[in-house]
Design an enzyme around this catalytic site. Sequence first.
Site, PDB file in Angstrom:
ATOM      1  N   ASP A 103       8.928 -10.830 -11.578  1.00  0.00           N
ATOM      2  CA  ASP A 103      10.346 -10.805 -11.226  1.00  0.00           C
ATOM      3  C   ASP A 103      10.990  -9.431 -11.464  1.00  0.00           C
ATOM      4  O   ASP A 103      12.210  -9.327 -11.540  1.00  0.00           O
ATOM      5  CB  ASP A 103      11.120 -11.877 -11.991  1.00  0.00           C
ATOM      6  CG  ASP A 103      11.024 -11.714 -13.503  1.00  0.00           C
ATOM      7  OD1 ASP A 103      10.228 -10.878 -13.960  1.00  0.00           O
ATOM      8  OD2 ASP A 103      11.745 -12.425 -14.222  1.00  0.00           O
ATOM      9  N   GLU A 104      10.176  -8.382 -11.548  1.00  0.00           N
ATOM     10  CA  GLU A 104      10.704  -7.035 -11.759  1.00  0.00           C
ATOM     11  C   GLU A 104       9.918  -6.035 -10.924  1.00  0.00           C
ATOM     12  O   GLU A 104       8.689  -6.107 -10.857  1.00  0.00           O
ATOM     13  CB  GLU A 104      10.587  -6.612 -13.222  1.00  0.00           C
ATOM     14  CG  GLU A 104      11.474  -7.336 -14.204  1.00  0.00           C
ATOM     15  CD  GLU A 104      11.292  -6.771 -15.610  1.00  0.00           C
ATOM     16  OE1 GLU A 104      11.798  -5.669 -15.882  1.00  0.00           O
ATOM     17  OE2 GLU A 104      10.613  -7.429 -16.415  1.00  0.00           O
TER      18      GLU A 104
END
Length: 400
Positions: A103-104
Amino acid sequence: MRWIFHIDMNSYFASVEQQANPTLRGKPIVVSGKEGSRSVIVAASREAKKFGIKTAMLQHEARRLCPQLIFVEGDGAKYSYLSHEIFELFKEFTEKVEVYSIDEVFLDLSDCVQTKAQAVALASKIKIEINKRLGECITCSIGIAENKLLAKLASDLKKPDGLFFIDETNRAELLLTLKLTDLCGIGRRIEKRLEALGVMKMKHLQEYPLAGLIQEFGHHYGVKLQEMSHGLDNSEVVSFLFEPAAKSVGRSYTLARNTFDKEDILAVLMHLCEKVGRELRQEKLAGKTIAIYFRYADFTHYGWRKTLMGYTDDSLKIFAVAKNQIESFRFPKAVRLVGVHASNLVDGYNQLPLWLADRKRVKIIPYLDKINDTYGELTIKPAFLLKSKRLKKRVGGFKL
């Protein structure tokens, strides 16, 4: 000047679940294992975070903070699919996309941005495209700076759905307001070592003699700490198209109850070894060093590491390492978590075994994998797992 974006998806797993299920929107939810299990909180929605619920918190602690909390079991396939869609979206802006986690990401947009106004406009466009393609519940925080260290810091400073810019006008003053652990690369252990040196604040780290840092942390990390304290970072954004090969493949699993029972422990390890072997085969990798480890009920750790004569991607051979060690071992404490990982990897492994029985197994393994891929995990499974009566049908484990 470089223009680096760090994009952090807000409450990602929880937001995905709320997007997929409208009845969960606006409610405090957490993604975890089955409610009542000993799983930790993997992700908390914005509503849950308002009660003080955080990632890695135990379920009963979260329930105590928020009695109306809703537990949702994680769906790794769904999160991975959406992450892939997000990464593909970012590729429309630049090929310099570094996947930092599920998620990054970091983006290097130096080729298409020249001014702060252009950077902010582009960040706003990215936010709009994410909402348009994935849904209104899926948001992100974006940090913009001249390097990865500051960009990641910036994305943490205005959440959720934030946008923050760090440049020469605010960098020096901002750094002095930070805790040491606010910088990516300084965890609690490093913080304790710095505190032992009298380094309590960022200002102390900036002023501490470089020679002293090198003596305590070694040359590489000593220099890095001093550079970080001034917001310096020369690391490149490494596109996921050119990422280095995996260094290890592993899984771990928290048992339903603390136990001394070797049969239960071995049954779980067999599941985990099967998953490690499957991933090795899918990625066309093979490992030479196998590590088995445990977390006891008091959260202390123990384990073994064995380097094989050759490389393997065979789940049963990986399991054999665990079985041989455990059968002759007496656990001094009840076991809470078990794990296995393979390292010392080689790519494109395709060596033909010497013995006939091993050659037959190498030929049949792809067909077993295909059956399990088609009809579900462990449709065909090792006979060893039939011995276990108390094992849950599904042991997923977490990637390491």
